[in-house]
Design a protein around this motif. Structure first.
Motif, PDB file in Angstrom:
ATOM      1  N   PRO A  41      20.168  56.744   8.327  1.00 57.55           N
ATOM      2  CA  PRO A  41      20.057  56.078   7.012  1.00 57.55           C
ATOM      3  C   PRO A  41      19.697  54.591   7.104  1.00 57.55           C
ATOM      4  O   PRO A  41      18.836  54.114   6.363  1.00 57.55           O
ATOM      5  N   GLN A  42      20.322  53.873   8.041  1.00 60.31           N
ATOM      6  CA  GLN A  42      20.077  52.436   8.146  1.00 60.31           C
ATOM      7  C   GLN A  42      18.651  52.148   8.607  1.00 60.31           C
ATOM      8  O   GLN A  42      18.098  51.085   8.307  1.00 60.31           O
ATOM      9  N   GLY A 148      18.893  54.289  19.733  1.00 61.15           N
ATOM     10  CA  GLY A 148      19.758  53.759  18.686  1.00 61.15           C
ATOM     11  C   GLY A 148      19.014  53.690  17.360  1.00 61.15           C
ATOM     12  O   GLY A 148      17.826  54.013  17.279  1.00 61.15           O
ATOM     13  N   THR A 149      19.729  53.244  16.333  1.00 63.36           N
ATOM     14  CA  THR A 149      19.143  53.238  14.990  1.00 63.36           C
ATOM     15  C   THR A 149      18.006  52.219  14.848  1.00 63.36           C
ATOM     16  O   THR A 149      17.015  52.479  14.162  1.00 63.36           O
ATOM     17  N   SER A 150      18.115  51.059  15.518  1.00 72.19           N
ATOM     18  CA  SER A 150      16.993  50.099  15.483  1.00 72.19           C
ATOM     19  C   SER A 150      15.742  50.752  16.047  1.00 72.19           C
ATOM     20  O   SER A 150      14.641  50.588  15.516  1.00 72.19           O
ATOM     21  N   GLU A 151      15.920  51.500  17.134  1.00 69.24           N
ATOM     22  CA  GLU A 151      14.766  52.154  17.757  1.00 69.24           C
ATOM     23  C   GLU A 151      14.231  53.294  16.888  1.00 69.24           C
ATOM     24  O   GLU A 151      13.037  53.575  16.894  1.00 69.24           O
ATOM     25  N   GLU A 153      14.068  53.155  13.734  1.00 71.22           N
ATOM     26  CA  GLU A 153      13.189  52.429  12.813  1.00 71.22           C
ATOM     27  C   GLU A 153      11.858  52.088  13.502  1.00 71.22           C
ATOM     28  O   GLU A 153      10.783  52.237  12.897  1.00 71.22           O
ATOM     29  N   HIS A 154      11.920  51.681  14.767  1.00 69.34           N
ATOM     30  CA  HIS A 154      10.690  51.374  15.504  1.00 69.34           C
ATOM     31  C   HIS A 154       9.771  52.591  15.568  1.00 69.34           C
ATOM     32  O   HIS A 154       8.566  52.477  15.358  1.00 69.34           O
ATOM     33  N   ALA A 157       8.258  53.552  12.228  1.00 67.41           N
ATOM     34  CA  ALA A 157       7.216  52.619  11.783  1.00 67.41           C
ATOM     35  C   ALA A 157       5.970  52.664  12.657  1.00 67.41           C
ATOM     36  O   ALA A 157       4.865  52.451  12.159  1.00 67.41           O
ATOM     37  N   THR A 158       6.124  52.923  13.954  1.00 66.62           N
ATOM     38  CA  THR A 158       4.967  52.770  14.864  1.00 66.62           C
ATOM     39  C   THR A 158       4.681  53.994  15.730  1.00 66.62           C
ATOM     40  O   THR A 158       3.693  54.000  16.456  1.00 66.62           O
ATOM     41  N   GLN A 159       5.538  54.994  15.693  1.00 66.50           N
ATOM     42  CA  GLN A 159       5.441  56.172  16.574  1.00 66.50           C
ATOM     43  C   GLN A 159       5.491  55.753  18.047  1.00 66.50           C
ATOM     44  O   GLN A 159       5.042  56.474  18.938  1.00 66.50           O
ATOM     45  N   LEU A 161       7.783  53.089  21.134  1.00 70.94           N
ATOM     46  CA  LEU A 161       9.036  52.441  21.518  1.00 70.94           C
ATOM     47  C   LEU A 161       8.770  51.437  22.625  1.00 70.94           C
ATOM     48  O   LEU A 161       7.870  51.648  23.435  1.00 70.94           O
TER      49      LEU A 161
END
Ligand code: SF4
Lengths: 472, 201
Positions: A41-42, A148-151, A153-154, A157-159, A161
């Motif tokens: 979710p985040q 993790g959740t930040s990743e 999102e990465h 957004a960009t497919q 890491l």
């Protein structure tokens, strides 16, 4: 192409590096991103805040598994926070166009069970998920790891890491497993040997004749617990066993594309002469059923062994940690675990909830009864596993033995959904973590194989399945 | 993300080895859909008694530990689950620096993305920090990230490793997604020469 001999890991890594600037981590392309309701979710909120979209919805697959109930579908969910996470995931998938295996989908299940089952998991791919057991997919010769959740999102957004290249470790298991000894015992023995931090910084490739002779479900059990040895990824080179499993799965290549894919997949093996940064060997002939006695998966022993004594541990911190674990578990050094009373038996989790696991447990339970002091939960890994098990009559075996036959999900592996131990209770569990409170605050977990779990359910205490088998 | 350059703070020690992320933040607190408010649930099962009252034996509950912002923890800190809720909870509680002889990979990655610096030290330094924290709970140490040094109260300076990219991001408070997005043209190029392997739709 380079002519230097390369490991399986290096081949997949090289094939996915988009850019690698000096001194910076590599930009690694991700073929498949699996998403679930608890860690995502985040990440979606982050996308919205930055005004970004999901770059490749068709390389993304979502499901709900961690917090959902395993009670019959006609019983409404009551936990408001779980309801909120489910509806957030539905909303996020609709808004960003991501396919979702939702509550009503016959394809829903634990994220690491459905990826392979649908044929989305394929050799040579990079696969990530906001979940540390993503290593499971490495059983197909994919480079798969938890993020993790930040990743998350990465990748949304960009497919891609940002990744530092890990080191490589070979874990070679030759020989033949004896009756009563399973893939779960291999991996518990590996972790007991290398320790729970032993694989930190490494990608593991499992090799050797004992690994080769495992079926795909068993290979998944082994790769699944790589993280329990600290390794983010574990993998097995694909072979005919892999291809047979994948053939005709809904998301696998079909027709001419299939033949082409298999020809490419056959190249995915470690070249002769390639070197690993580290090699660990085990002999399958020496293995016995394993069980954990402590509060991390590295605290494992042969089921016939006695509980180690902190007094024998030289290092102060290690001694204190073992003492703390035994205090939590309520166990005495020098005593055996065999015969220790058990309150709950949990058959399930992404480690051991596939059809093969259910069959193994059912083979023990058939014609026998779960001991009256034991509650046994059988939680299939997916709705497909559940349907197939029912078609094969496995549900009846479990129910007749006195076990609960439930809907699919993570359930008592993580105890977020109400399926949990009461304080002080002991469980034999086929899941992957025996951390303090993992299966419910104050609960105490012995990790073991489905065979050991079933034998212990019958005995009402920790039991050696080989004794039952010999009496047959 | 707040930049982190030089930082001086009070230390507190939890010497247990292999503290997993289930201990840092138990699964019952993963049902949230935002990142906020997790600090009160940090180390929940160790910090509170079954009746919900603070456990007086747990180090973070002691009066002398209040205000500590540097956590000295046992080896292989943050193993287990990939939950980023663990660094969120540590940061929300007030920690800025974590010191151990080793960190689990995923946890380390997650921490770096949340302005939380994992510092790896040798066993000797680790032991010294532990005893300092026990003998004098007011012990403060200084971290100099650009120079990758940690300075003990006796003036001794110890170097610590960190990869140049993570250091650059932390020192300048840079979100790594920005760097990744700069490479979108290269990602598009990659996709042109590498056919999509699986289509989920
Ligand atoms: S079954 Fe357990 S380990 Fe597997 S994904 Fe679910 S919670 Fe995680």
């Amino acid at each position: 192409m380079t002519n230097t001999p390369r490991t399986l890991f290096e081949k997949i890594w090289d094939d996915h590096v988009v850019v690698h600037e000096n001194g910076n981590p590599a930009v690694l392309y991700i073929d498949l991103h699996l998403v679930h309701e608890v860690t995502s979710p985040q990440a979606f909120t982050g996308l919205r805040e930055k005004g970004l979209t999901v770059r490749r919805p068709s390389q993304t697959l979502a499901t709900m598994d961690h917090g959902i109930p395993t009670t019959p579908p006609n019983i409404p969910i009551t936990d408001a926070m779980v309801i909120n996470q489910i509806s957030q995931l539905e909303k996020n998938c609709t808004e960003f166009g991501i396919p979702l295996m939702g509550m009503d989908s016959p394809n829903r299940g634990i994220v690491h069970v459905i990826g392979p089952e649908l044929g989305a998991t394929q050799p040579g791919m990079t696969i990530v998920c906001g979940d540390s057991h993503t290593a499971t997919h490495g059983a197909f010769g994919a480079l798969a790891f938890g993020i993790g959740t930040s990743e998350i999102e990465h990748v949304l957004a960009t497919q891609s890491l940002l990744q530092q290249k890990p080191k490589s470790m070979e874990i070679r298991v030759d020989g033949t497993l004896k009756p009563g000894v399973t893939a779960k015992d291999i991996i518990l023995a590996v972790i007991a040997k290398i320790g729970i931090g032993g694989g930190t910084g490494y990608v593991v490739e499992y090799t050797g004749s004992a690994i080769r002779s495992l079926n795909m479900e068993e290979r998944m059990t082994v790769c699944n617990m790589s993280i329990e040895g600290g390794a983010r990824a574990g993998m097995v080179a694909p072979d005919d066993t892999t291809f047979e499993f994948l053939a005709n799965r809904p998301l696998a290549p079909q027709g001419a594309a299939w033949d082409e894919a298999v020809a490419q997949w056959r190249q995915l093996r470690t070249d002769d002469g390639a070197t690993y940064d580290k090699t660990v060997t085990l002999n399958a002939d020496d293995l016995t059923p394993m069980i954990t006695y402590g509060t991390n998966p590295g605290m494992g022993m042969k089921i016939t062994d006695t509980i180690p004594d902190p007094a024998d541990v030289a290092d102060v911190s290690a001694r204190q940690s073992l003492q703390k674990a035994l205090d939590y578990m309520g166990l005495q050094p020098g005593k055996p675990l065999l015969g220790h009373p058990v309150d709950v038996v949990f058959l399930g989790s992404c480690t051991n909830s596939r059809l093969h696991d259910l069959w193994q447990a059912a083979s023990v339970l058939k014609g026998r009864k779960v001991a009256p002091n034991v509650r046994m939960l059988v939680v299939p890994g997916s709705q497909r596993v559940k349907a197939q098990a029912e078609a094969e009559g496995l549900d009846k075996i479990f129910i007749e033995a006195g076990a609960e036959w439930r809907e699919s999900g993570c359930s008592m592996c993580i105890a977020m959904n109400g399926d949990q131990l009461s304080p002080g209770q002991y469980a034999v569990s086929t899941s992957n973590r025996n951390f303090e409170g993992r299966q419910g605050p104050g609960g105490r977990t012995f990790l073991a194989s489905p065979l050991t779990a079933a034998a212990s359910a019958v005995a009402g205490a920790v039991a050696d399945v080989r004794v039952l088998m010999n009496n047959e | 993300m707040n930049p982190l350059k030089t930082y001086t703070g009070k230390i507190v020690s939890i010497p247990t080895e292999n503290i997993d992320t289930d201990q840092i933040i138990p699964a019952q607190f993963l049902k949230v859909t935002d990142k906020n408010g997790l600090g009160k649930n940090l180390f929940f099962n160790w910090r509170y008694l079954p009746d919900g009252s603070p456990n007086p034996d747990f180090v973070l509950n002691r009066a002398e530990s209040q205000g500590a912002t540097i956590l000295v923890a046992g080896d292989n800190f943050g193993c287990g689950s990939s939950r980023e809720h663990a660094p969120w909870a540590l940061a929300a509680f007030g920690f800025r620096v974590l010191i151990s002889t080793g960190f689990a990979d995923i946890f380390r990655n997650n921490s770096l993305k949340n302005g939380l610096l994992p510092v790896i030290v040798d066993r000797e330094t680790h032991r010294q920090l532990q005893s300092l924290a026990e003998e004098d709970p007011e012990t403060r140490i200084t971290i100099d990230l650009p120079n990758q040094t940690l300075t003990l109260p006796d003036g001794r300076t110890v170097n610590f490793p960190i990869d140049p990219f993570s250091k650059h991001c932390l020192v300048n408070g840079i979100d790594q997604l920005g760097y990744l997005r700069e490479h979108l043209p290269a990602i598009e190029e990659y996709e042109k020469t590498h056919p999509q392997r699986v289509k989920t739709i």
